[in-house]
Every structure is written in C-alpha cells, then in structure tokens.
Scaffold this motif. Structure first.
Motif, PDB file in Angstrom:
ATOM      1  N   UNK A  48      -3.896   2.308  -1.185  1.00 49.25           N
ATOM      2  CA  UNK A  48      -2.783   2.389  -2.127  1.00 49.25           C
ATOM      3  C   UNK A  48      -2.657   3.815  -2.650  1.00 49.25           C
ATOM      4  N   UNK A  49      -1.414   4.281  -2.771  1.00 51.90           N
ATOM      5  CA  UNK A  49      -1.109   5.623  -3.285  1.00 51.90           C
ATOM      6  C   UNK A  49      -1.688   6.736  -2.418  1.00 51.90           C
ATOM      7  N   UNK A  50      -1.988   6.441  -1.156  1.00 53.39           N
ATOM      8  CA  UNK A  50      -2.508   7.460  -0.246  1.00 53.39           C
ATOM      9  C   UNK A  50      -1.598   7.518   0.970  1.00 53.39           C
ATOM     10  N   UNK A  51      -0.879   8.620   1.115  1.00 50.08           N
ATOM     11  CA  UNK A  51       0.083   8.744   2.207  1.00 50.08           C
ATOM     12  C   UNK A  51      -0.480   9.526   3.386  1.00 50.08           C
ATOM     13  N   UNK A  52      -1.775   9.806   3.360  1.00 49.10           N
ATOM     14  CA  UNK A  52      -2.346  10.643   4.416  1.00 49.10           C
ATOM     15  C   UNK A  52      -3.072   9.815   5.470  1.00 49.10           C
ATOM     16  N   UNK A  53      -4.258   9.341   5.153  1.00 48.55           N
ATOM     17  CA  UNK A  53      -5.052   8.649   6.159  1.00 48.55           C
ATOM     18  C   UNK A  53      -5.165   7.157   5.867  1.00 48.55           C
ATOM     19  N   UNK A  54      -5.240   6.340   6.925  1.00 47.86           N
ATOM     20  CA  UNK A  54      -5.442   4.908   6.729  1.00 47.86           C
ATOM     21  C   UNK A  54      -6.864   4.622   6.269  1.00 47.86           C
ATOM     22  N   UNK A  55      -7.092   3.413   5.805  1.00 47.84           N
ATOM     23  CA  UNK A  55      -8.410   3.010   5.345  1.00 47.84           C
ATOM     24  C   UNK A  55      -9.277   2.598   6.527  1.00 47.84           C
ATOM     25  N   UNK A  56     -10.416   3.257   6.694  1.00 54.40           N
ATOM     26  CA  UNK A  56     -11.362   2.884   7.736  1.00 54.40           C
ATOM     27  C   UNK A  56     -12.720   2.644   7.092  1.00 54.40           C
TER      28      UNK A  56
END
Length: 241
Positions: free
Chosen positions: A151-159
């Motif tokens: 949420x609120x992160x437009x850079x990297x997906x969650x891994x």
C-alpha cells in the motif's frame, strides 16, 4: 515452431476480467513491455455487474479497452468465448508476434496451444491456482502474485523471501538448478548463471525467482546456499558443491 521475439514485437494483451486482479495490472503491463509492444490491450467481462467496478480506474490509467459481454444464461461463461473468438480474429491478421493471455481459467488451454501452432509466442499470466494444463500450454507462464505492491508504494511489488531451509528442502527447485548446471557447465563444472537461467526457463516455463521472493536469479542462488559462486569477466558462474 515459435520464434524469439524482438524488442519491438507487436503483442496482443487479452485479459479475462473474471479471473484477474486489477491490483496486478501495472506490474503485468510492465512485464509485457519487456517482451515487446502491447499493440492491443483488451479486457473482457460483463461490465453491468458490480463485482467488476474495481477495474474502472485501472482501465482508464492504462488505456485498456473493455469489451462488454453479457451473460446469456447462468452457469455459462460467455466472456471466455468472446475472448477466444477475438484472439483467433487477431491471430488471422498475422500482425502479432505474440499473445499475452491473462486468466487463471483452464478454458484457454486449447487457445494457447492453437496460437503456438501458428508460430506465435504465448505468454500466460495468472494466479498460482491456475490449472497446470493452461500453464503448460504457454511458452512462458508468470504468476501474477509477484506484481502485487505494498500500500502507498508505487515502485516495487511485495516479495516475501523464502528462508534458506525451505529452499534447500524444495526438491523440485534443486532438481531444476542441478539439471541446468549439469547440462550447461564446462569440464570443471562451472556454468554461467545466465545460461543456467535460460535452460531452466525452457524446462520449466513457469519458473520465476520472484515466486521464491527474489527479484533476481543471483539472489535466489545465494539464498539457497548450496552452490559455489564466482564472478569471471563480468559474468556470474555457479558450481554445485
């Protein structure tokens, strides 16, 4: 026989809205951009239904054309049929080098096979629940969970990286690496990591380091901890212990 794609290859991106997640689309299209140019971007569904409302902003942001398909009767998925017919129409134009089919539905298995028979590449995108026949019918299959961002992160997906013990106990994963190293190594047992990755992709079309929580193949190899790693002439080489 399918051919390798050039960077400017024309691709048709077809999305089954009933079996796709709008939160993954930004990452999915970024992945498609690595494969070629998305000349056609269409998504299929019954847009009169409230459960597809979450797609609206995504379609506008990424210029994806929604295709309306009413459900004629309960229990029958007219959306699948519309997407299959469109795919065949696009295939017959002979203007596309590849198709990106986004769905977790096995109904597109025969479509993927038919497109490949015509000499076009097929890239499948779907969740980990996707039936194996559809996965196997594609040249490459990418699980869309790797595209979900914080949420609120437009850079990297969650891994979430898998721990070393779990990786070392994954016999399928180790078998892929050991087989690739054996097939591509020199007389001293060293194999160039890029070549190993290419070999694995050919033997397991759904292999992706991100599935194990690592953005790069080198990170996954280091995390496994069972292989010697050396850098030679700006390339990474690995060897089984």
């Amino acid at each position: 026989m399918t051919k390798e794609l050039e960077n400017n290859a024309s691709l048709a991106v077809l999305i089954d809205a009933d079996n796709a997640n709008p939160l993954t689309i930004a990452g999915l299209l970024a992945e498609v951009a690595k494969l070629g140019i998305a000349s056609v971007k269409r998504i299929y569904g019954d847009w009169t239904l409230p459960n597809l409302g979450a797609w609206k902003n995504v379609l506008l942001e990424h210029s994806i054309q929604p295709i309306q398909q009413f459900r004629y009767t309960t229990g029958k998925n007219a959306t699948d049929s519309a997407m299959i017919i469109d795919a065949m129409d696009l295939l017959y134009t002979k203007t596309f080098s590849g198709f990106c089919l986004t769905s977790s539905d096995s109904d597109f298995t025969r479509l993927a096979s038919r497109i490949r028979e015509s000499g076009c590449k097929v890239f499948g995108f779907g969740e980990k629940k996707t039936p194996k026949p559809f996965v196997a019918a594609c040249d490459r299959f990418i699980y869309t969970e790797v595209f979900i961002k914080k949420e609120n992160d437009s850079t990297k997906p969650t891994l979430k990286p898998k721990p070393q013990k779990e990786l070392q106990n994954d016999n399928n994963l180790l078998s892929l690496f050991n087989g690739a190293i054996e097939a591509t190594s020199d007389e001293e047992g060293w194999a160039q990591l890029g070549t190993v990755g290419s070999y694995i992709s050919k033997t397991a079309n759904d292999f992706d380091p991100r599935t194990y929580g690592y953005f790069k193949l080198s990170g996954l190899v280091k995390a496994i901890g069972l292989y010697k790693i050396e850098r030679k002439e700006n390339s990474i080489y690995i060897q089984a212990h």
